[in-house]
Motif scaffolding. Sequence first.
Motif, PDB file in Angstrom:
ATOM      1  N   LEU A 175     -14.199  -1.573  46.011  1.00  0.00           N
ATOM      2  CA  LEU A 175     -13.657  -0.809  44.876  1.00  0.00           C
ATOM      3  C   LEU A 175     -13.406   0.651  45.261  1.00  0.00           C
ATOM      4  CD1 LEU A 175     -12.858  -0.637  41.851  1.00  0.00           C
ATOM      5  CD2 LEU A 175     -15.271  -0.300  41.304  1.00  0.00           C
ATOM      6  N   TYR A 176     -14.282   1.193  46.126  1.00  0.00           N
ATOM      7  CA  TYR A 176     -14.108   2.601  46.528  1.00  0.00           C
ATOM      8  C   TYR A 176     -12.740   2.816  47.191  1.00  0.00           C
ATOM      9  CZ  TYR A 176     -19.257   2.250  46.393  1.00  0.00           C
ATOM     10  OH  TYR A 176     -20.549   1.995  46.049  1.00  0.00           O
ATOM     11  N   GLY A 177     -12.273   1.767  47.891  1.00  0.00           N
ATOM     12  CA  GLY A 177     -10.997   1.904  48.592  1.00  0.00           C
ATOM     13  C   GLY A 177      -9.789   1.851  47.669  1.00  0.00           C
ATOM     14  N   THR A 178      -9.965   1.291  46.468  1.00  0.00           N
ATOM     15  CA  THR A 178      -8.802   1.161  45.570  1.00  0.00           C
ATOM     16  C   THR A 178      -8.817   2.211  44.464  1.00  0.00           C
ATOM     17  OG1 THR A 178      -9.915  -0.370  44.079  1.00  0.00           O
ATOM     18  CG2 THR A 178      -8.729  -1.355  45.910  1.00  0.00           C
ATOM     19  N   ALA A 179      -9.950   2.925  44.330  1.00  0.00           N
ATOM     20  CA  ALA A 179     -10.074   3.896  43.235  1.00  0.00           C
ATOM     21  C   ALA A 179      -9.952   5.338  43.740  1.00  0.00           C
ATOM     22  CB  ALA A 179     -11.425   3.712  42.541  1.00  0.00           C
ATOM     23  N   ASP A 180      -9.410   6.222  42.877  1.00  0.00           N
ATOM     24  CA  ASP A 180      -9.404   7.659  43.174  1.00  0.00           C
ATOM     25  C   ASP A 180     -10.718   8.280  42.732  1.00  0.00           C
ATOM     26  OD1 ASP A 180      -6.605   7.729  43.992  1.00  0.00           O
ATOM     27  OD2 ASP A 180      -6.161   7.353  41.872  1.00  0.00           O
ATOM     28  N   ILE A 181     -11.306   7.681  41.709  1.00  0.00           N
ATOM     29  CA  ILE A 181     -12.552   8.233  41.157  1.00  0.00           C
ATOM     30  C   ILE A 181     -13.391   7.079  40.589  1.00  0.00           C
ATOM     31  CG2 ILE A 181     -11.426   8.755  38.906  1.00  0.00           C
ATOM     32  CD1 ILE A 181     -13.277  11.276  38.773  1.00  0.00           C
ATOM     33  N   ILE A 182     -14.705   7.176  40.796  1.00  0.00           N
ATOM     34  CA  ILE A 182     -15.635   6.181  40.236  1.00  0.00           C
ATOM     35  C   ILE A 182     -16.362   6.836  39.068  1.00  0.00           C
ATOM     36  CG2 ILE A 182     -17.729   4.820  40.648  1.00  0.00           C
ATOM     37  CD1 ILE A 182     -15.486   3.720  42.323  1.00  0.00           C
ATOM     38  N   VAL A 183     -16.420   6.151  37.936  1.00  0.00           N
ATOM     39  CA  VAL A 183     -17.312   6.601  36.864  1.00  0.00           C
ATOM     40  C   VAL A 183     -18.565   5.738  36.980  1.00  0.00           C
ATOM     41  CG1 VAL A 183     -17.618   7.037  34.411  1.00  0.00           C
ATOM     42  CG2 VAL A 183     -15.338   7.222  35.414  1.00  0.00           C
ATOM     43  N   ASP A 184     -19.641   6.359  37.430  1.00  0.00           N
ATOM     44  CA  ASP A 184     -20.886   5.630  37.663  1.00  0.00           C
ATOM     45  C   ASP A 184     -21.639   5.515  36.334  1.00  0.00           C
ATOM     46  OD1 ASP A 184     -23.801   5.301  38.201  1.00  0.00           O
ATOM     47  OD2 ASP A 184     -23.101   5.185  40.272  1.00  0.00           O
ATOM     48  N   CYS A 185     -21.728   4.290  35.829  1.00  0.00           N
ATOM     49  CA  CYS A 185     -22.427   4.040  34.559  1.00  0.00           C
ATOM     50  C   CYS A 185     -23.583   3.083  34.791  1.00  0.00           C
ATOM     51  CB  CYS A 185     -21.463   3.471  33.524  1.00  0.00           C
ATOM     52  SG  CYS A 185     -20.070   4.544  33.155  1.00  0.00           S
ATOM     53  N   THR A 186     -24.182   3.160  35.967  1.00  0.00           N
ATOM     54  CA  THR A 186     -25.349   2.337  36.277  1.00  0.00           C
ATOM     55  C   THR A 186     -26.561   2.924  35.536  1.00  0.00           C
ATOM     56  OG1 THR A 186     -25.847   3.640  38.246  1.00  0.00           O
ATOM     57  CG2 THR A 186     -24.435   1.713  38.556  1.00  0.00           C
ATOM     58  N   PRO A 187     -27.651   2.173  35.413  1.00  0.00           N
ATOM     59  CA  PRO A 187     -28.810   2.695  34.666  1.00  0.00           C
ATOM     60  C   PRO A 187     -29.365   3.981  35.275  1.00  0.00           C
ATOM     61  CG  PRO A 187     -29.046   0.336  35.106  1.00  0.00           C
ATOM     62  CD  PRO A 187     -27.874   0.794  35.907  1.00  0.00           C
ATOM     63  N   SER A 188     -30.135   4.729  34.469  1.00  0.00           N
ATOM     64  CA  SER A 188     -30.733   5.996  34.906  1.00  0.00           C
ATOM     65  C   SER A 188     -31.383   5.852  36.280  1.00  0.00           C
ATOM     66  CB  SER A 188     -31.841   6.416  33.920  1.00  0.00           C
ATOM     67  OG  SER A 188     -31.290   6.580  32.656  1.00  0.00           O
ATOM     68  N   ASP A 189     -31.152   6.819  37.123  1.00  0.00           N
ATOM     69  CA  ASP A 189     -31.730   6.916  38.472  1.00  0.00           C
ATOM     70  C   ASP A 189     -31.155   5.916  39.474  1.00  0.00           C
ATOM     71  OD1 ASP A 189     -33.360   8.984  37.565  1.00  0.00           O
ATOM     72  OD2 ASP A 189     -34.922   7.581  36.915  1.00  0.00           O
ATOM     73  N   VAL A 190     -30.301   4.991  39.031  1.00  0.00           N
ATOM     74  CA  VAL A 190     -29.640   4.078  39.982  1.00  0.00           C
ATOM     75  C   VAL A 190     -28.424   4.787  40.577  1.00  0.00           C
ATOM     76  CG1 VAL A 190     -28.405   1.872  40.254  1.00  0.00           C
ATOM     77  CG2 VAL A 190     -30.456   1.990  38.826  1.00  0.00           C
ATOM     78  N   GLY A 191     -27.750   5.593  39.755  1.00  0.00           N
ATOM     79  CA  GLY A 191     -26.547   6.293  40.201  1.00  0.00           C
ATOM     80  C   GLY A 191     -26.785   7.126  41.445  1.00  0.00           C
ATOM     81  N   GLU A 192     -27.938   7.802  41.486  1.00  0.00           N
ATOM     82  CA  GLU A 192     -28.192   8.698  42.630  1.00  0.00           C
ATOM     83  C   GLU A 192     -28.203   7.926  43.947  1.00  0.00           C
ATOM     84  OE1 GLU A 192     -32.100  10.325  41.439  1.00  0.00           O
ATOM     85  OE2 GLU A 192     -32.865   9.419  43.276  1.00  0.00           O
ATOM     86  N   ARG A 193     -28.570   6.619  43.878  1.00  0.00           N
ATOM     87  CA  ARG A 193     -28.599   5.804  45.109  1.00  0.00           C
ATOM     88  C   ARG A 193     -27.185   5.544  45.634  1.00  0.00           C
ATOM     89  NH1 ARG A 193     -31.826   0.820  43.076  1.00  0.00           N
ATOM     90  NH2 ARG A 193     -33.048   1.914  41.507  1.00  0.00           N
ATOM     91  N   TYR A 194     -26.201   5.640  44.746  1.00  0.00           N
ATOM     92  CA  TYR A 194     -24.815   5.378  45.151  1.00  0.00           C
ATOM     93  C   TYR A 194     -24.113   6.616  45.707  1.00  0.00           C
ATOM     94  CZ  TYR A 194     -24.379   0.607  43.326  1.00  0.00           C
ATOM     95  OH  TYR A 194     -24.491  -0.739  43.132  1.00  0.00           O
ATOM     96  N   LYS A 195     -24.700   7.794  45.479  1.00  0.00           N
ATOM     97  CA  LYS A 195     -23.974   9.029  45.811  1.00  0.00           C
ATOM     98  C   LYS A 195     -23.538   9.053  47.281  1.00  0.00           C
ATOM     99  CE  LYS A 195     -24.047  14.017  45.714  1.00  0.00           C
ATOM    100  NZ  LYS A 195     -24.888  15.199  45.883  1.00  0.00           N
ATOM    101  N   ALA A 196     -24.451   8.665  48.184  1.00  0.00           N
ATOM    102  CA  ALA A 196     -24.119   8.707  49.622  1.00  0.00           C
ATOM    103  C   ALA A 196     -22.949   7.777  49.931  1.00  0.00           C
ATOM    104  CB  ALA A 196     -25.342   8.324  50.446  1.00  0.00           C
ATOM    105  N   GLU A 197     -22.882   6.631  49.247  1.00  0.00           N
ATOM    106  CA  GLU A 197     -21.766   5.687  49.479  1.00  0.00           C
ATOM    107  C   GLU A 197     -20.442   6.294  49.014  1.00  0.00           C
ATOM    108  OE1 GLU A 197     -22.270   1.706  48.005  1.00  0.00           O
ATOM    109  OE2 GLU A 197     -24.346   1.583  48.694  1.00  0.00           O
ATOM    110  N   TYR A 198     -20.468   6.941  47.841  1.00  0.00           N
ATOM    111  CA  TYR A 198     -19.232   7.572  47.335  1.00  0.00           C
ATOM    112  C   TYR A 198     -18.787   8.676  48.306  1.00  0.00           C
ATOM    113  CZ  TYR A 198     -20.811   5.475  42.870  1.00  0.00           C
ATOM    114  OH  TYR A 198     -21.249   4.619  41.901  1.00  0.00           O
ATOM    115  N   GLU A 199     -19.776   9.415  48.774  1.00  0.00           N
ATOM    116  CA  GLU A 199     -19.502  10.528  49.691  1.00  0.00           C
ATOM    117  C   GLU A 199     -18.858   9.991  50.970  1.00  0.00           C
ATOM    118  OE1 GLU A 199     -23.002  12.961  49.935  1.00  0.00           O
ATOM    119  OE2 GLU A 199     -21.688  14.700  49.660  1.00  0.00           O
ATOM    120  N   ALA A 200     -19.474   8.931  51.530  1.00  0.00           N
ATOM    121  CA  ALA A 200     -18.972   8.352  52.791  1.00  0.00           C
ATOM    122  C   ALA A 200     -17.558   7.796  52.609  1.00  0.00           C
ATOM    123  CB  ALA A 200     -19.914   7.252  53.265  1.00  0.00           C
ATOM    124  N   ALA A 201     -17.285   7.246  51.404  1.00  0.00           N
ATOM    125  CA  ALA A 201     -15.965   6.664  51.147  1.00  0.00           C
ATOM    126  C   ALA A 201     -14.942   7.744  50.762  1.00  0.00           C
ATOM    127  CB  ALA A 201     -16.059   5.624  50.033  1.00  0.00           C
TER     128      ALA A 201
END
Length: 338
Positions: free
Chosen positions: A76-102
Motif C-alpha cells: 500500500l505504501y507504494g501506491t499511496a501518497d499519504i497514509i492515514v494511520d488509524c491503528t489502535p493507540s500506540d500501534v501507529g508509532e510502530r509503523y513510523k519507521a516503515e512509512y519513513e523507509a517507504a
Amino acid sequence: MSKVKVGVNGYGTIGKRVAAAVSRQDDMEVAGVTKTRPTFEAQAAVDRGFDLYVPEESLQAFREAGLPVKGTIGDLYGTADIIVDCTPSDVGERYKAEYEAAGVKAIFQGGEDHSLTGISFNSTANYSESWGAQFSRVVSCNTTGLLRTLSPIDKKIKIKNVCATLVRRAADPGDSKGGPINGLEPMVKLPTHHGPDVKSIMPWLCINTMAIKASTTLMHLHTVTVELGREAKTDEILEIMRASPRVKLVRSGSGVKGTPEIMELAKEMGRDRSDMYEVVVWEDGVKAVGNMLYYYQAVHQEADVVPENVDCIRSMCKLEEDAQTSITKTNKALGIKK
Ligand code: NAD
C-alpha cells in the motif's frame, strides 16, 4: 491535477470514517485500506469498493474467507501518497519507521504522543503548521472538541485560564471490551492528558483538565470554565461560537436535552453513519459573568476528528494553502453547514 492517493491503515472506528470522507472529496481518493483479520468490516470495505491490503501473515486467512486482497500493507505504501494511520493507540508509532523507509507521508491519530511527529493538527487552530510535513498527528476527539471552541474565543478575547471536566464515554457503540458498564470512574492522575494535548497546539494556553468515565457509549460531554482576559457578555461569546467552524449550537428548549437527542439529530440530518462532526454547544447553557465564562459541549468521539483528517491531508500534501478554503471544501462534501 491528479488526485492525492490516500491509504488508510487500520479500518476500524476512525479509519472507516476517514476512508468514506476521503472518497467524497474531489481532490483525493482512497488508494486502499488495511485489515488484519477477515471480519465483517473487511467485507464491508470490499462492498464499498475499497482495495484491501493485509499483513503478509494474514494473506492465507483472507484467501480462505474468500475476500479479495490487493496486496500486503507494505504494498500500500507504494501506491499511496499519504497514509492515514488509524491503528489502535500506540500501534501507529510502530509503523513510523516503515512509512519513513517507504518515503510516504503519514498522519497519526490522538492515541499516539505528540512527540512522535512534533506537529499536531487542528483545522481551526493551526492548519498551516502541517504544510508540506511528512508526519503530523490529528489530536484526539476530546482535544479537537476543546480546540474548536477555545481557539476562536482566544483569538477574539484572550483567555487567561481554562478548567474543563470531561465526562467520557466508556466505550464506542461497537466495542464490547470497554467499561464501566454501570458506574462512574474518575481519572485520578491529574491533570489528565487532555490539557497538555490542547497545549501541543496552543502552547501559551493555561489549561487543566479532569475526566470521569461514564457508562455510556454515545458521546463525551465537557463542562468548560474559562477565565477571560476581559469582561464579556454571553451574546458576544455566542456570536463567536456561531461564526466558528464545526461548532453547532443547539437549545435544550428545543428538546435537545442530552447526548441521545444529539445522536438522534445526526440521524435526522441524514449524516453518513449518523455522525455528528461538529462539537455541539448548548446555547442556553452558555453563561458569561464578568470575566468568567461557563459552557457545556458534547463531542461525538467517532466523528469529530474525521473532517480534521481530510484538512490535514490537504495541508500536508499542499493541496490548499488557506485553512478556511479547505474547511469549507471538506464541510461541503460531508454536509457540514459551517
Ligand atoms: P479501532 O480499534 O476501532 O480500530 C483500529 C483498527 O486497526 C482495527 O480495524 C484493527 O483491526 C486495526 N489494527 C489493529 N492492529 C493493527 C496493526 N498492527 N496493523 C494494522 N491495523 C491494525 O480504533 P479506533 O477507535 O478507530 O482508534 C484509532 C486511533 O484513533 C487511535 O489512535 C485512537 O486513539 C484514535 N481516536 C479514537 C477515537 C474513538 O473514540 N474511537 C476518537 C478519536 C481518535
